[in-house]
Design an enzyme around this catalytic site. Structure first.
Site: not given
Ligand code: IVH
Length: 680
Positions: A36, A40, A85-86, A116, A118, A120, A139, A175, A227, A312, A407, A410, A425, A430
Site C-alpha cells: 500500500d 500511495d 476511501s480515506l 478506531e 483500521k 485490513d 465498495r 469491514e 464502523y 497507516k 544433505c 547425512c 533428503c 537421517c
Molecule cells: S471509515 C468515510 N473506519 O479503510 C469513511 N474505514 O482507506 C470511510 N477501513 O474503505 C471508512 N477500518 O475499507 C473506516 N475503522 C474504519 C476502517 C476503515 C478499515 C477501510 C475501509 C475503507 C478504507 C479507507
C-alpha cells in the site's frame, strides 16, 4: 529543458497505466503485488506530475477515482451515497497538520475525535429493511458495487435480524475480514488439497466474498466489524456506533473517544506497538471527527471526507547483513535454507535468523552471502528475507550462491521432486529427520508425551536408544537413567544434559499415558504427508481402524470429506510401504489406540431419523449442522429419497429439491426450528 519535460510526460503516462493495473490487481483480482505504501507513493508522484502538466491528465486517472471496479459475476447496485476511501498518511506530524486544518476550517476547537483500528479486509455496505438484512454491497468503484448478499449472509457473527427498536431503513458500513488463525488453518487445508494458498488474510477474505458458491463461502470463517452508521444519521459518530451495537451488530471494542490530538497520539502509539497481539490484521488507525454537525461543516473532497484520515503503519522492514546461509533438515526430509543474520531489532525482538524458502527464491532474488538484506515480519512468527540492497554489495566478497547438493546431516544426495521447489533428503534414517518425526509424534497436538522435549529427543537419538516411535515403548528405567551428552549451543557455549531419576520417571509416565490417546491423535502423530489434525480426524472417523484405513483404495480415500487426490495419494503411498505397516503393528502391540471411539451422543432426539441437509445456514457451518444432527442420533443422507424423514433447509435450497420434498411429502424445517427442537 524540453528533454526533461518529455521524460516527465513519459513518466506521467506510464505511472497512470501502472497504477490502473495495480488498482485492478488490488480490487478485482484481490491479488496486489506491491505494498500500500508503495502504491500511495506512486499515486502522490502522479498527482504531482498531473499538477505540472494538466493537459496530459487522463480523465480516468487513478488520482480521480476511489479505485476499484466491479466484477462481472454479480448483479451491480449503485450506492445511495458514494463509498469513499480515506486520505492517508504515514507520518505523525501530518496528523497534527490534519488537526490544525480542522481547527482553521471551523474556527474553533469544540469538537472531539473517535479513533478506531483500521481493519485490513474489504469494505461492505449493509442495508437492513424492517430489521432484516436486505442487501450487502461491496465498495466496487465507490459508486457502484457488487451485490454479495448471499455470501455475506454466511458470516456467522452477523445477525440477519436486528434487536430492539430500529427504523425501517438502515445503511451501515463496515469491514469483512478473516482472523489470522482461521486464515492459517485454511491455507494449510488448501495446501493439503494441492490448491493455491492465499498470501494474507485480506486477500483471502476479498477472494472469498467474490465467490459464486455461497455454500463454499460458508465454509470459510469470515468475520465483520461495523464502523459507520450511514443512515439514519446520529448526532455523533460515537452514538452511531452505540446504536449499531444496540441493534445486535458487531462493532469493535477498541474504538476510543479522544478529546484532543494528544489522546489520539497515545492511541496511535499504543496500537503501533501492540497490533501483533490482535487476532486479526490491522494496517493503521482511522481518526474521525465525532460530531456529525462538524463533519457536515467540513464536508468532502472529490475522494475523501475532510473529517477523517487514516494513519497507516509502515511495514516493519529493516536491513542487516546476511552472514551465512545454512540449512535445516525437517522431519519430512525437506531441506530449507536459513539466513543467519547480524542481530537486528525488528518490532522489539532480536532477529538472528530468517527464512529463505528454497533455492528458486534465492536465485530469483540473487541473494548472496555477505549481502545486506531487507527483512520483514509478516503475519508469521519467523521473519523472512524480502530483498537485497544490491548497492551495498561488494562483488569480490560475494560470488553467486549455490545450493548444496548433499544433505548437510547425512551427506546423501538431495532430490528435487517433480514440480516442487524444495530439496529433499530421502534417507529416512537421517538423524534430523528421526528427531523431527519423534518430536512431531510427541507434540501436544499428537501424543502429547510429557518429558520428551527436543533436548531429550536429541539425547536419546544420538545415544541410539531411539530410532522410531515404537522404540519409545521399549524404553526401561535402567536404559534411561544417567544417559548424558554435551550439547553445543548455537552461540558456541556447551551444556551437559543428563537424565536423572525424576526426568526418567516423568518420561516413562508420559509414554505410558500416550497409550490412552485416541486413534486420531496417533494417526496425526505418524506424520503422514498432508495429514494434519483435521484430516486425521476425518480419516479416523470414516475408516474406524488402522487396518481398514490401510486397506482403503485411493478411491475410498478420496470419497472422504475434505480429502482430495493429493492427500489420498499420500495416505495410500504411506500404507503401501511395508515398513509403515510394521510400525503400526508394533504400535498396536505396544497398546496404543488404533481404533476409533465415537464421541458420546448428546441426545437421542433424532435417533434413527434419516435427515438431509440442504442450503446455506446462518448459525451453523454445514459441517457443524451435520455434526449436531449426528450428535443427537440423526442419520445423514446425501440426497432426498422416499426413506428420508426430515429435511433441514437453509437459504438457497434449490427448487428441484423443494419440489422433490413436496412430492414425497417430507417435512422441511429451518435451522431455527432444528435448534428449538434440540433445545426442547
Ligand atoms: S471509515 C468515510 N473506519 O479503510 C469513511 N474505514 O482507506 C470511510 N477501513 O474503505 C471508512 N477500518 O475499507 C473506516 N475503522 C474504519 C476502517 C476503515 C478499515 C477501510 C475501509 C475503507 C478504507 C479507507
Amino acid at each position: 529543458a524540453i528533454i526533461m519535460s518529455l521524460k516527465l510526460h513519459e513518466e506521467l503516462r506510464s505511472l497512470t497505466k501502472e497504477l490502473k493495473e495495480h488498482n485492478y490487481r488490488y480490487y478485482i483480482l484481490a491479488d496486489p503485488i506491491i505494498s500500500d505504501q508503495k502504491f500511495d507513493l506512486m499515486l502522490k508522484r502522479l498527482e504531482y506530475l498531473e499538477a505540472q502538466f494538466p493537459q496530459l491528465k487522463d480523465p480516468n486517472s487513478p488520482t480521480e477515482k476511489v479505485g476499484g471496479g466491479i466484477t462481472k459475476k454479480f448483479q451491480t447496485i449503485a450506492h445511495e451515497s458514494p463509498m469513499l476511501s480515506l486520505g492517508n498518511t504515514y507520518s505523525k506530524s501530518e496528523l497534527v497538520d490534519f488537526d490544525n486544518r480542522i481547527q482553521k476550517m471551523i474556527g474553533h476547537s469544540n469538537y472531539t475525535y473517535v479513533a478506531e483500528l483500521k481493519f485490513d479486509g474489504l469494505a461492505i455496505s449493509l442495508h437492513y429493511r424492517n430489521g432484516r438484512l436486505d442487501k450487502a454491497i461491496t465498495r466496487g468503484d465507490g459508486q457502484v458495487g457488487d451485490d454479495v448478499t448471499k455470501n455475506v449472509q454466511t458470516i456467522k457473527s452477523l445477525n440477519h435480524s436486528l434487536e430492539g427498536d430500529f427504523p425501517s431503513k438502515i445503511e451501515i458500513r463496515g469491514e469483512i475480514f478473516m482472523h489470522k488463525m482461521a486464515f492459517e488453518r485454511l491455507n494449510l487445508q488448501r495446501e493439503g488439497k494441492g490448491q493455491n494458498t492465499f498470501a494474507n488474510p485480506r486477500n483471502c477474505a476479498a477472494g472469498t466474498i467474490k465467490m459464486q458458491d455461497s455454500s463454499e463461502v460458508a465454509q470459510r470463517p469470515l468475520d465483520i466489524f461495523l464502523y459507520h452508521l450511514v443512515s439514519p444519521n446520529a448526532s455523533s459518530h460515537w452514538e452511531g456506533l452505540n446504536r449499531i451495537s444496540a441493534w445486535g451488530l458487531k462493532t469493535s471494542e477498541y474504538a476510543k473517544r479522544c478529546n484532543d490530538i494528544n489522546e489520539l497520539m497515545d492511541f496511535v502509539n499504543y496500537w503501533e506497538n501492540e497490533k501483533q497481539k490482535l487476532s486479526f490484521d490491522i494496517d493503521g488507525i482511522v481518526i474521525k471527527v465525532n460530531e456529525i454537525e462538524i463533519q457536515k461543516q467540513l464536508g468532502y473532497t472529490s475522494k475523501f471526507p475532510r473529517w477523517a484520515i487514516s494513519y497507516k503503519f509502515a511495514t516493519e522492514q529493516v536491513t542487516t547483513r546476511l552472514k551465512k546461509i545454512t540449512y535445516q533438515v525437517g522431519r519430512t526430509g525437506a531441506v530449507t535454507p536459513v539466513a543467519n543474520l547480524e542481530v537486528v531489532n525488528l518490532l522489539g525482538t532480536n532477529v538472528k535468523r530468517a527464512s529463505l524458502h528454497n533455492e528458486d527464491f534465492i536465485s530469483k532474488m540473487d541473494i548472496r552471502e555477505n549481502d545486506v538484506v531487507k527483512i520483514e515480519k509478516g503475519g508469521e512468527i519467523i521473519p523472512k528475507v524480502v530483498g537485497v540492497v544490491v548497492e551495498k554489495r561488494s562483488y569480490q566478497d560475494s560470488p553467486p550462491f549455490h545450493f548444496i547438493s548433499k544433505c548437510p546431516a547425512c551427506f546423501s544426495t538431495l532430490v528435487k521432486r517433480d514440480g516442487e521447489a524444495i530439496h529433499y533428503c530421502e534417507n529416512s534414517s537421517c538423524p534430523p529427520q528421526i528427531k523431527g518425526r519423534i518430536a512431531h509424534f510427541a507434540s501436544r497436538k499428537a501424543l502429547d508425551i510429557e518429558g520428551l522435549g527436543s533436548e531429550t529427543i536429541e539425547l536419546l537419538v544420538d545415544k541410539k536408544l531411539l530410532f522410531h516411535f515404537k522404540d519409545l515403548y521399549q524404553l526401561s528405567y535402567d536404559q534411561l537413567f544417567d544417559v548424558s551428552k554435551i550439547i553445543v549451543n548455537p552461540d558456541g557455549t556447551e551444556k551437559k544434559i543428563s537424565l536423572k531419576e525424576k526426568s526418567v520417571n516423568n518420561l516413562l509416565m508420559g509414554i505410558e499415558k500416550s497409550k490412552e490417546k485416541p486413534f486420531e491423535k496417533v494417526l496425526f502423530g505418524l506424520g503422514i504427508r498432508y495429514v494434519g489434525e483435521t484430516v486425521a480426524k476425518k480419516l479416523a472417523k470414516k475408516f474406524k481402524s488402522w487396518e481398514s484405513l490401510s486397506n482403503a483404495t485411493r478411491e475410498d480415500l478420496e470419497q472422504t470429506e475434505e480429502i482430495g487426490t493429493k492427500i489420498a495419494e499420500s495416505v495410500f503411498a504411506y500404507f503401501s510401504n511395508q515398513f509403515n505397516i510394521e510400525v503400526l503393528n508394533d504400535l498396536q502391540n505396544a497398546g496404543l489406540n488404533l481404533v476409533f471411539f465415537e464421541e458420546a451422543k448428546v441426545s437421542r432426539i433424532l435417533e434413527n431419523q434419516k435427515i438431509v441437509v440442504s442450503g446455506v445456514f446462518s448459525h451453523f457451518s454445514r459441517k457443524d449442522i451435520q455434526q449436531t444432527i449426528e450428535n443427537h442420533g440423526g442419520i445423514l443422507q446425501g440426497s432426498i429419497s422416499s426413506k428420508t424423514n426430515l429435511i433441514v433447509g437453509g437459504e438457497n435450497m434449490g427448487p428441484a429439491k423443494l419440489a422433490k420434498a413436496k412430492k414425497l411429502n417430507i417435512k422441511i424445517i429451518s435451522e431455527k426450528e432444528l435448534i428449538n427442537m434440540l433445545d426442547g
